[in-house]
Design a protein around this motif. Structure first.
Motif, PDB file in Angstrom:
ATOM      1  N   SER A 204      -9.675 -90.385  -4.530  1.00 39.98           N
ATOM      2  CA  SER A 204      -9.986 -89.731  -5.811  1.00 39.98           C
ATOM      3  C   SER A 204      -8.720 -89.209  -6.481  1.00 39.98           C
ATOM      4  N   SER A 205      -7.650 -90.023  -6.471  1.00 40.36           N
ATOM      5  CA  SER A 205      -6.420 -89.627  -7.147  1.00 40.36           C
ATOM      6  C   SER A 205      -6.640 -89.608  -8.662  1.00 40.36           C
ATOM      7  N   ALA A 206      -5.724 -88.945  -9.391  1.00 42.68           N
ATOM      8  CA  ALA A 206      -5.857 -88.810 -10.847  1.00 42.68           C
ATOM      9  C   ALA A 206      -5.933 -90.170 -11.524  1.00 42.68           C
ATOM     10  N   GLN A 207      -5.142 -91.140 -11.030  1.00 43.44           N
ATOM     11  CA  GLN A 207      -5.134 -92.483 -11.616  1.00 43.44           C
ATOM     12  C   GLN A 207      -6.508 -93.134 -11.517  1.00 43.44           C
ATOM     13  N   HIS A 208      -7.149 -93.003 -10.359  1.00 44.19           N
ATOM     14  CA  HIS A 208      -8.469 -93.599 -10.165  1.00 44.19           C
ATOM     15  C   HIS A 208      -9.550 -92.825 -10.922  1.00 44.19           C
ATOM     16  N   MET A 209      -9.412 -91.489 -10.961  1.00 42.59           N
ATOM     17  CA  MET A 209     -10.408 -90.668 -11.672  1.00 42.59           C
ATOM     18  C   MET A 209     -10.411 -90.977 -13.167  1.00 42.59           C
ATOM     19  N   LYS A 210      -9.238 -91.311 -13.724  1.00 40.84           N
ATOM     20  CA  LYS A 210      -9.192 -91.634 -15.152  1.00 40.84           C
ATOM     21  C   LYS A 210      -9.966 -92.916 -15.455  1.00 40.84           C
ATOM     22  N   ILE A 211      -9.898 -93.890 -14.531  1.00 41.22           N
ATOM     23  CA  ILE A 211     -10.693 -95.114 -14.710  1.00 41.22           C
ATOM     24  C   ILE A 211     -12.180 -94.776 -14.663  1.00 41.22           C
ATOM     25  N   TRP A 212     -12.573 -93.942 -13.707  1.00 40.26           N
ATOM     26  CA  TRP A 212     -13.985 -93.536 -13.554  1.00 40.26           C
ATOM     27  C   TRP A 212     -14.459 -92.788 -14.796  1.00 40.26           C
ATOM     28  N   LEU A 213     -13.616 -91.853 -15.294  1.00 38.41           N
ATOM     29  CA  LEU A 213     -13.990 -91.080 -16.481  1.00 38.41           C
ATOM     30  C   LEU A 213     -14.175 -91.988 -17.698  1.00 38.41           C
TER      31      LEU A 213
ATOM     32  N   THR B 214     -18.729 -86.062 -17.739  1.00 42.27           N
ATOM     33  CA  THR B 214     -17.318 -86.462 -17.669  1.00 42.27           C
ATOM     34  C   THR B 214     -16.343 -85.448 -18.254  1.00 42.27           C
ATOM     35  N   ILE B 215     -16.660 -84.847 -19.406  1.00 38.02           N
ATOM     36  CA  ILE B 215     -15.689 -83.979 -20.084  1.00 38.02           C
ATOM     37  C   ILE B 215     -15.282 -82.787 -19.224  1.00 38.02           C
ATOM     38  N   PRO B 216     -16.213 -82.069 -18.547  1.00 39.99           N
ATOM     39  CA  PRO B 216     -15.773 -80.955 -17.692  1.00 39.99           C
ATOM     40  C   PRO B 216     -14.839 -81.399 -16.569  1.00 39.99           C
ATOM     41  N   ILE B 217     -15.074 -82.598 -15.999  1.00 41.77           N
ATOM     42  CA  ILE B 217     -14.210 -83.098 -14.926  1.00 41.77           C
ATOM     43  C   ILE B 217     -12.817 -83.370 -15.481  1.00 41.77           C
ATOM     44  N   ALA B 218     -12.732 -83.973 -16.674  1.00 42.03           N
ATOM     45  CA  ALA B 218     -11.433 -84.222 -17.298  1.00 42.03           C
ATOM     46  C   ALA B 218     -10.701 -82.914 -17.586  1.00 42.03           C
ATOM     47  N   GLN B 219     -11.453 -81.895 -17.981  1.00 41.46           N
ATOM     48  CA  GLN B 219     -10.844 -80.591 -18.258  1.00 41.46           C
ATOM     49  C   GLN B 219     -10.288 -79.975 -16.979  1.00 41.46           C
ATOM     50  N   GLN B 220     -11.030 -80.090 -15.877  1.00 42.27           N
ATOM     51  CA  GLN B 220     -10.546 -79.584 -14.591  1.00 42.27           C
ATOM     52  C   GLN B 220      -9.291 -80.321 -14.144  1.00 42.27           C
ATOM     53  N   MET B 221      -9.232 -81.632 -14.428  1.00 42.11           N
ATOM     54  CA  MET B 221      -8.066 -82.436 -14.042  1.00 42.11           C
ATOM     55  C   MET B 221      -6.853 -82.156 -14.930  1.00 42.11           C
ATOM     56  N   GLY B 222      -7.064 -81.476 -16.053  1.00 39.11           N
ATOM     57  CA  GLY B 222      -5.968 -81.227 -16.979  1.00 39.11           C
ATOM     58  C   GLY B 222      -5.670 -82.413 -17.876  1.00 39.11           C
ATOM     59  N   ASP B 223      -6.634 -83.344 -18.007  1.00 41.97           N
ATOM     60  CA  ASP B 223      -6.452 -84.513 -18.874  1.00 41.97           C
ATOM     61  C   ASP B 223      -6.765 -84.094 -20.311  1.00 41.97           C
ATOM     62  N   LYS B 224      -5.760 -83.499 -20.984  1.00 43.43           N
ATOM     63  CA  LYS B 224      -5.973 -82.927 -22.308  1.00 43.43           C
ATOM     64  C   LYS B 224      -6.332 -83.991 -23.350  1.00 43.43           C
ATOM     65  N   MET B 225      -5.747 -85.185 -23.207  1.00 40.21           N
ATOM     66  CA  MET B 225      -6.017 -86.235 -24.179  1.00 40.21           C
ATOM     67  C   MET B 225      -7.475 -86.687 -24.118  1.00 40.21           C
ATOM     68  N   PHE B 226      -8.014 -86.837 -22.903  1.00 42.85           N
ATOM     69  CA  PHE B 226      -9.413 -87.224 -22.749  1.00 42.85           C
ATOM     70  C   PHE B 226     -10.320 -86.163 -23.361  1.00 42.85           C
TER      71      PHE B 226
END
Length: 667
Positions: free
Chosen positions: A120-129, A155-167
């Motif tokens: 569940s690395s950030a790279q893989h989570m971005k594909i999932w999101l 999806t949006i809360p998970i992206a926020q937790q990951m710090g993916d501001k663009m998503f």
């Protein structure tokens, strides 16, 4: 058509990459593919090419996507299978093939679930999101908002937790688009404002362009043209930073929309021409369909029905198959209007027939849905009846076995007692019912009398108010205008009697001044009777004119008008004007106020009127004594006519505030 406009901008977001340097990136990827040494590298490059060609070259988009899927399956590369299927789905969504988009999103998301279960690395989570969020977007195109909201909330809360501001920024903008489609403009404005700050912090010029154009379209639907222009200015600043931007066509299309809504039709056509020039070599591009409709709307407003018809036909005959029933209904109705405007009544009649057929199709579709619902209800009811029938048969069999003669006698006895009790109960119930009906009739009679009495009081008060207004008018005419005209008559008689030898310039100047003053007073009296500005231009303009006329060296009257008078009939507007006129006069005449604030606030069917002054005020307990002198009873009558509420707050040497609340539905 509004939904389709927002769909266009939504498609721009799901690619997840900037247009800036896209051509250079494609060249770089193509060169990297030629020298790639490993199959996993080739899969990653093919997948990125699928994303890069999305919305630009469908053939290369799908060709690279299927190659990436085939190669990733061959080497069982889990990340590649997830990413390639999701990117291919995005390509289908770029070209409005929602079924295939959903199909490949589901396949890619299944691989993405397996991928993050292992790593569940950030790279893989971005594909999932990306896969799960855009699957929701695809459901949204079909009108399944419940599923779209479900996946966005996932999806949006998970992206926020990951710090993916663009998503998160893209997600908030897309939520703004969705709320605007649902006409929830307050929520849409809130989401666009949040994402605007986020894109300003982290976004590229292309990201800010995407957001600004979507925001501008939403503001056009809100009729917030000033704010729309400021957002388009932001878009233009960022567009100038990007040569050959993909957003050049959409920018001038939205600028044309702004000018069209603002009534600047020549500027609107120039902007639309620049947008059309961007797309004219791609006649199947969906945005052309939108441009045709905007051309038609502008020529319609200009009264050029021939041009309006030409572009409406281009719109309805566009090469796609995305015309909804409501789209066809609206287009055929407009075509009928244009043909009638061109005195081609047979063609207008033919289009009206097409309009009726399309309208019937819409109703048939609704009827089909209703029929399906009724069929489901019928099947459910049939099953319930069958179950009930089986239960009854079982009970009847059991009762037949248990019957005995002694029970028959017992049943007869019980039945006799029940009949007697029912008769007594029925008689008592009827008696109570008659009493209740009699009491209810009496109450209705009393209420009717009270209403009649209240109406009589209101009508009497209105008549009294009219009589007072007539007396005031008579006094104004007799003491004011009549006195001035008598003076002019005497001066002219005296001038005639004296027979001056020289030209009586001084005396004539005085007569002319008296005549000008008389005309001014006559206009004032006429304006008090029925303000011409109100009849021609509405309540806001009339109030502004009146407040300006009452502002002088000793008194400043300030008007704050929020909302619109549209939908308020003329009688209601006149009554509201008279109320505020009376309150301003009271503040000047009785309160000796130097500053008066007049507020008119309209929110839906609610109207709030406030008049506040800094005058001498009075003790509220003396209000009854002052009522006649200040015209309070007349004010209450007018407010009662509007079925509103009146509140007066005052203190000595602290000024007076009058609040009036009116519900328009009640009038």
């Amino acid at each position: 058509m509004r939904l389709k406009v927002f769909v266009f901008f939504l498609l721009l977001s799901i690619t997840g990459m900037s247009q800036t340097g896209r051509e250079a990136r494609i060249d770089s990827l193509e060169n990297a593919l030629k020298i790639a040494a490993h199959d996993t590298t080739r899969v990653n490059i093919l997948s990125e090419l699928t994303r890069s060609y999305g919305g630009i070259d469908s053939l290369k988009c799908f060709e690279n996507g299927f190659k990436a899927i085939a190669l990733s399956k061959k080497i069982y590369y889990l990340k590649g299978m997830a990413d390639a299927n999701i990117n291919l789905a995005g390509g289908y969504l770029d070209y409005f093939d929602v079924e295939n988009a959903k199909k490949y999103f589901v396949i890619g998301n299944n691989f993405a679930d397996k991928l993050i279960a292992k790593d569940s690395s950030a790279q893989h989570m971005k594909i999932w999101l990306r896969g799960n969020y855009n699957l929701g977007v695809a459901y949204g195109y079909e009108g399944n908002l419940e599923k779209e909201i479900e996946l966005a909330a996932k999806t949006i809360p998970i992206a926020q937790q990951m710090g993916d501001k663009m998503f998160v920024a893209n997600g908030n903008t897309n939520l703004g688009i969705k709320y605007a489609n649902l006409s929830l403009y307050d929520k849409a404005y809130e989401m666009f404002t949040i994402s605007q700050k986020q894109f300003k912090e982290i976004g590229t010029p292309e990201d800010i362009l995407y957001h600004s154009l979507a925001f501008a379209t939403s503001l056009a639907q809100m009729d917030s043209l000033d704010r729309m222009k400021s957002v388009l200015d932001i878009a233009k600043t960022n567009l100038d930073k990007i040569p050959n931007s993909f957003y050049k066509g959409p920018y001038f299309g939205e600028l044309g929309l702004y000018y069209g809504r603002s009534g600047e039709f020549k500027n609107a056509l120039k902007a639309l021409d620049r947008s059309y020039a961007f797309y004219k070599d791609h006649q199947s591009n969906y945005y052309l369909k939108l441009l045709y409709q905007r051309y038609a709307d502008i020529y319609d407003k200009m009264g050029d029905f021939k041009k309006a018809k030409e572009y409406t036909l281009k719109h309805i005959n566009f090469t796609d198959d995305e015309h909804s029933i409501s789209d066809k209904v609206g287009s055929y109705y407009k075509l009928a209007k244009y043909e009638a405007g061109l005195n081609r009544f047979q063609q207008a009649y033919d289009y009206l027939k097409d309009y009726v057929i399309a309208l019937d199709s819409a109703r048939v579709g609704e009827l089909g849905n209703d029929m399906q619902q009724l069929e489901m209800e019928y099947k459910t009811a049939t099953k319930e009846k069958e179950i009930l029938k089986l239960e009854n048969e079982k009970n009847e069999t059991a009762l037949a076995l248990e019957k005995k003669k002694s029970q028959n006698y017992m049943l007869w006895a019980i039945a006799s007692v029940l009949v007697l009790l029912l008769f007594i109960g029925y008689y008592g119930y009827n008696s109570q019912l008659r009493k209740a009906r009699k009491k209810e009739h009496q109450q209705e009679t009393e209420v009717s009398l009270l209403k009649q009495e209240q109406q009589n009081q209101v009508f009497s008060a209105l008549i009294e108010g009219q009589e007072n207004e007539r007396k005031r008018l008579a006094i104004d005419l007799h003491d004011g205008l009549g006195g001035r005209l008598s003076g002019i008559s005497l001066n002219l008689s005296k001038l005639d009697k004296d027979e001056p030898k020289e030209y009586p310039k001084t005396q004539l100047k005085k007569v002319m001044k008296d005549l000008d003053d008389s005309l001014s007073e006559l206009r004032t009296i006429a304006r008090n009777l029925m303000p011409e500005t109100l009849v021609k231009f509405g309540l806001k303009a009339a109030l502004k004119d009146y407040c300006s006329s009452r502002t002088g060296n000793d008194t400043k009257v300030t008007l704050q008008f929020y909302g619109t008078e549209k939908g308020i009939n003329l009688n209601q507007q006149v009554t509201m004007y008279r109320i505020m006129q009376e309150l301003i006069n009271n503040a000047i005449k009785h309160a000796k106020a130097s500053e008066i604030l007049v507020q008119f606030m309209r929110d839906g069917n609610k109207v709030d009127i406030t008049v506040e002054d800094n005058g001498i005020g009075f003790k509220e307990e003396t209000l009854v004594d002052k009522a006649d002198g200040m015209g309070i009873s007349n004010l209450r009558t007018r407010v009662a006519y509007l079925k509103g509420d009146l509140e007066i707050h005052s203190e000595e040497n602290e000024g007076t505030t009058v609040n009036i609340q009116i519900t328009l539905d009640a009038t």
